[in-house]
Each structure stands twice: as structure tokens, then as C-alpha cells.
Design an enzyme around this catalytic site. Structure first.
Site, short mmCIF file in Angstrom:
data_model
loop_
_atom_site.label_atom_id
_atom_site.label_comp_id
_atom_site.label_asym_id
_atom_site.label_seq_id
_atom_site.Cartn_x
_atom_site.Cartn_y
_atom_site.Cartn_z
N ASP A 1 0.78 -1.22 0.26
CA ASP A 1 0.00 0.05 0.11
C ASP A 1 0.70 1.22 0.23
O ASP A 1 0.39 2.43 0.60
CB ASP A 1 -0.95 0.15 1.22
N SER B 1 2.53 6.84 0.54
CA SER B 1 1.76 6.05 1.50
C SER B 1 0.21 6.02 1.03
O SER B 1 -0.36 7.05 1.03
CB SER B 1 1.71 6.46 3.01
N ARG B 2 -0.39 4.91 0.44
CA ARG B 2 -1.54 5.13 -0.03
C ARG B 2 -2.70 4.88 1.02
O ARG B 2 -3.86 5.63 0.51
CB ARG B 2 -1.49 3.78 -1.22
N VAL B 3 -2.75 4.55 1.87
CA VAL B 3 -3.93 4.56 2.65
C VAL B 3 -3.62 5.12 4.29
O VAL B 3 -4.75 5.30 4.79
CB VAL B 3 -4.32 2.90 3.04
#
Ligand code: ATP
Ligand code: MG
Length: 500
Positions: A340, A365-367
Site C-alpha cells: 500500500d 503511502s496510499r492508505v
């Protein structure tokens, strides 16, 4: 239907026992066809299942790594000394499993849970299979709580949430392990248990990491799973899977775990080594075709469970090494696509003493942003853009570029940001300190002082903030940053600067 009569049932049973024919049970055994480094090819085990433990006459154990039409590839878990072609192999009917439980905390174990710290085996009767299914989508929840690393550059710019899989990727000796170890050390006062998995590293490197943690409080909430470079490849292969089962024991009890895989590049190399020995057809970069699936099924096991399933989580920090900054090699691209986000470490930043050497342009940081504490989000808003602009301007100014007043201002601010993001090892910054530092930057307080003063404030602030009971409100509700608290924080920064 009437209730069964106990008398009749008993008589029926007695009858069956009396008529039973006793004889030898057929035990499936196979024959070693050939041996290669850490691997045996065995024939004659038609009923064997994947990951089943097999026993050789010397007592050495192995597990079924891959099943072929009329033979099985068995990876050794013990030394293969004394085993030769033609020897017998016995099935156990059990798949590889590991001890799990509270008793593992503070221990250094091998991938089968055997002690490597010279102490007794961990006192637990519970076991879990090393390979387990990942939670289904329905059992999962969104990542919503932060996992604080104590590293300002990560918590402010690339916040990680509990249940996230964030890759740490970079060249050799760029501080990858140090970032993960700092994140572990920062959990000493949190409710997160940590698992550090060393895969294929030299013994001295692993010992350094263990000694670092052992001397600190975090040891009591950390498990080390070690499969050294010199050990059986089967153990190295197994290590990340069995360590994940140890983490799942905590997750399944509604608790939170952080697992560091150091590193999956070496794990991939072990998988390739075993596959080539087993004569599986090599694919791209000589890796077997299932390498993507191997790491996907491993990392799928991390995540956040829904409240109905206890709300536990496993956060994964897989580490990967790249050559010459090449993020687009086969294994790095695979890993990037199944995590992620990634923290990319840069050799040039590291050499320039910007440590942790996180490349803010390539990292993402995707989430985690959704999980970041509100107070931090409020003060970190423009940080990334300002810092990126600074790095760009710095490059131009090196070529004797612009030199206008706007650029000078940007450079001034940027230097302060770089100084803020620089952090020594073992010096985690608590959330409140991070918020205070960024609020001071935001308010322009740091622009007026010498850049060297930034380090001084970082040293002084933690004690000042800890002693102020007015900040308890922010400690209790880190999502609320009102003007009063912001003022109080700035006042502490001024005190730390000696400019009250
Ligand atoms: P490898 O590729 O060998 O696994 P790595 O990328 O994991 O290396 P580390 O072992 O974490 O890198 O760090 C390399 C060296 O840099 C170590 O000696 C470590 O002490 C030093 N180092 C790492 N981070 C910092 C830091 N923030 N401040 C000062 N020194 C650091
Ligand atoms: Mg390392």
C-alpha cells in the site's frame, strides 16, 4: 423419532469391537531419488500434501515444497547430513506449524519456533500452521488508526496506518533496517507487538539488530524470527510465513502486531534457488513463475480486521533491496504492486547525511493518510510541497540559478525542514513533539533562528511538553488541535529556543 437407548448403543459398540480385525496400519513411505543443496526429490508418496512434514531416517525433517506428478520436492528443515539417495522418507500427516502465544514475546526463535537465545523452548501449547489463508474482504475493515513510527519524515509525510503494508525499499546500506527498527523501538509504550523476521542475513547483522532492541524496553514486546544466510534454505523460505502466523495469533485476539520482513529480496532469491534446484522452469530474471503469487499471498495476510472479527491488525513493513536505484527490476515492481505504498531510501541523501534518507519524491503511502492523527495532519499540510520545492531550488542554485529573494526564502525554509526531518537513530519523536515542531515551522518561528537551533529544540522539547499538564487534552484526543493548544505548543518551542 425416539431417543436412542444407551443400552443398545453400548451393545452395538461392543459388537463392533469384538468383530474388529487388527492388523498393521499402512504407513506411506517414499524413497529419496536425489539430493541437492537443502532439497530432496522423493518418490512414492502419493497422498502427501503441500507443506506436510516428512521425516528422514536420520530424524531430520523436511516439508513438501512442491508436488509433481510422481515425485515430491522436500525442503530440509534440519541438516541433510547422513541422507543419501535410496533412503526412506516417512509421512507425518501434519503440515508445518509453529508455536504461538504470549510466551514468544522477548524471544529469539528460528522459523519453527526453536529457541536461538539459549533459553528453554517457549512455554506454550498452541500451534498454528505456517501457511494460513488471508482474511476475506468481508472480515476486513478500512485502515483507520495510526501506527506511529516516531520518525517525523514518515509520520508527517507518509503516515502508516494499522493494517497497512508499507514497503521499505532502497539500495544497500541506506538505512532501511534502521527505519524499521526505529519503528519497533517506538512501540515500547504502545499496544502493538512487534515481530522482526531476518531472512538470509549474515549472523553479525542480525545480532546487531537484536542487541539494539534487547537493550531497550521494546524487547519485552518483540519476537525475533531468524533464518540466517548460512542455514537451510527451507528455513529461510519458511521464515516470513511462520512469523506471520505468530502475528496472527495476536491479531485474532483483537490485538495489533507490526511485522518487519528483512528482507524479501533475499526471500525471493531463496525461492529462486529452491525452484532452480527442483528444475522448475525459470521465468523472468530466472525467477519461477509463481514468485508474484508467493509474496502476494504472504502480504495479503496483513490487514485490519473488522470490529465483528475482533478489530485486530497486522501492519507489515517488508524490506527490499535494489541495485543502482533501479526500482523497476522484477522483484521491486512486484512488491510495489502488492503493497500500500513504499518508503524509498536514497543513497545520495544518505551520503549527504540526510538521515533517515527518505526520498520524498518517490515515496508514497496510499492508505495511511486517513489514519494520521488530525493534529499532525493540520500542521503537516504544506510540508511536502515546500520541501519538494526546496530540493528543486537547491538543485538549480547549485548551477548558479535564480538567486531572487523568493528563492532565498524557499531555501531558508527548506533548510529548516531538512533539519527537522533529520533524525538520529533511537531518538523517536512523540506525536506531540512532532506537532509542536511542525506548528513552529508553520508559524515561521524557525525561519528566524539559525538552522543549527533546530536540533537543540528537538532535544529540549520532549521534556518541556511532557511536563505540561495542559497538553493532556491533546494527548487524549490527538485529532483536536485548537488555537489554545497551538499557542501553548509554540510557547514551548520559544522556551526551547531560549527566546521567551
Ligand atoms: P543493508 O543493505 O546492509 O541491509 P540497510 O539499508 O538496512 O543496510 P542500515 O543497516 O539500517 O541500512 O544502516 C546502515 C548504516 O547507517 C548503519 O551503520 C546505521 O547505524 C547507519 N544509520 C542508519 N540510519 C541512521 C540515522 N538515522 N542516523 C545515523 N546513522 C544511521
Ligand atoms: Mg538492512
Amino acid at each position: 423419532m425416539s431417543a436412542p437407548n444407551p443400552e443398545t448403543a453400548l451393545n452395538a459398540l461392543k459388537g463392533r469391537i469384538a468383530n474388529a480385525t487388527l492388523g498393521a496400519a499402512a504407513e506411506e513411505s517414499g524413497t529419496v531419488l536425489g539430493l541437492a543443496d537443502g532439497l530432496a526429490q522423493v518418490s512414492g508418496l502419493p497422498g502427501v500434501v503441500l507443506n506436510e512434514i516428512l521425516i528422514f531416517p536420520t530424524g531430520a525433517r523436511g516439508f513438501a515444497l512442491s508436488l509433481e506428478e510422481d515425485s515430491v520436492q522436500v525442503a530440509f528443515l534440519d541438516s541433510a547430513d547422513g541422507i543419501a539417495a535410496g533412503g526412506k522418507v516417512r509421512r507425518t500427516g501434519e503440515v508445518v506449524s509453529v508455536p504461538v502465544g504470549e510466551a514468544l514475546l522477548g524471544r529469539v526463535l528460528d522459523p519453527l519456533g526453536r529457541p536461538l537465545d539459549g533459553r528453554e523452548p517457549p512455554d506454550t501449547s498452541e500451534h498454528l500452521a505456517a501457511e494460513r489463508l488471508a482474511p476475506t474482504i468481508i472480515e476486513r475493515d478500512f485502515v483507520s488508526e495510526p501506527l506511529e513510527t516516531g520518525l517525523l519524515v514518515i509520520d508527517a509525510l507518509f503516515a502508516i496506518g494499522r493494517g497497512q503494508r508499507e514497503l521499505i525499499i532502497g539500495e544497500r546500506q541506506t538505512g532501511k533496517t534502521s527505519i524499521a527498527v526505529d519503528a519497533i523501538l517506538n512501540q515500547c509504550e504502545s499496544d502493538v507487538v512487534c515481530i522482526y523476521v531476518a531472512i538470509g542475513q549474515r549472523a553479525a547483522a542480525v545480532a546487531r539488530v537484536i542487541d539494539t532492541v534487547r537493550g531497550r524496553e521494546a524487547m519485552a514486546r518483540t519476537i525475533f524470527v531468524v533464518a540466517e544466510a548460512s542455514g537451510e534454505p527451507g528455513l529461510r523460505w519458511l521464515a516470513p510465513f511462520s512469523a506471520t502466523s505468530m502475528a496472527e495469533w495476536f491479531r485474532d485476539r483483537g490485538r495489533h502486531a507490526l511485522i518487519v520482513y528483512d528482507d524479501l529480496t533475499k526471500h525471493a532469491a531463496t525461492h529462486r534457488e529452491l525452484a532452480l534446484l527442483a528444475r522448475q522452469p525459470p521465468g523472468r530474471e530466472a525467477f519461477p513463475g509463481d514468485i508474484f503469487y508467493l509474496h502476494a499471498r504472504l502480504l495479503e495476510r496483513s490487514g485490519k480486521l473488522s470490529a465483528r472479527h475482533g478489530g485486530g491488525s497486522i501492519t507489515a513493513l517488508p524490506i527490499a533491496e535494489i541495485d543502482a536505484g533501479n526500482l523497476s527490476a522484477y522483484i521491486p515492481t512486484n512488491l510495489i504492486s502488492i503493497s500500500d505504498g513504499q518508503i524509498v531510501t536514497s543513497a545520495s541523501l544518505f551520503a549527504a547525511n540526510q538521515r533517515p534518507a527518505v526520498d520524498v519524491g518517490l515515496s508514497v503511502s496510499r492508505v495511511g493518510g486517513k489514519a494520521q492523527a488530525g493534529a499532525l495532519k493540520k500542521v503537516a499540510g504544506r510540508l511536502r510541497l515546500e520541501y519538494a520545492q526546496y530540493l528543486e531550488k537547491k538543485m538549480f542554485s547549485r548551477f548558479g540559478g535564480f538567486g531572487d529573494s523568493g528563492a532565498a526564502e524557499g531555501l531558508l525554509r527548506g533548510e529548516r525542514i531538512a533539519a527537522l526531518l533529520t533524525q538520529h537513530r533511537f531518538a523517536p519523536l512523540p506525536l506531540l513533539v512532532q506537532v509542536a515542531l511542525l506548528a513552529a515551522l508553520d508559524a515561521g518561528l524557525l525561519d528566524k533562528v539559525d538552522v543549527g537551533a533546530v536540533a537543540t529544540i528537538k532535544g529540549r522539547l520532549p521534556a518541556l511538553l511532557a511536563a505540561d499538564p495542559h497538553l493532556n487534552r491533546l494527548r487524549a484526543a490527538p485529532d483536536q488541535l485548537d488555537d489554545d493548544i497551538r499557542k501553548a505548543l509554540l510557547q514551548h518551542v520559544r522556551t526551547a529556543l531560549g527566546t521567551t
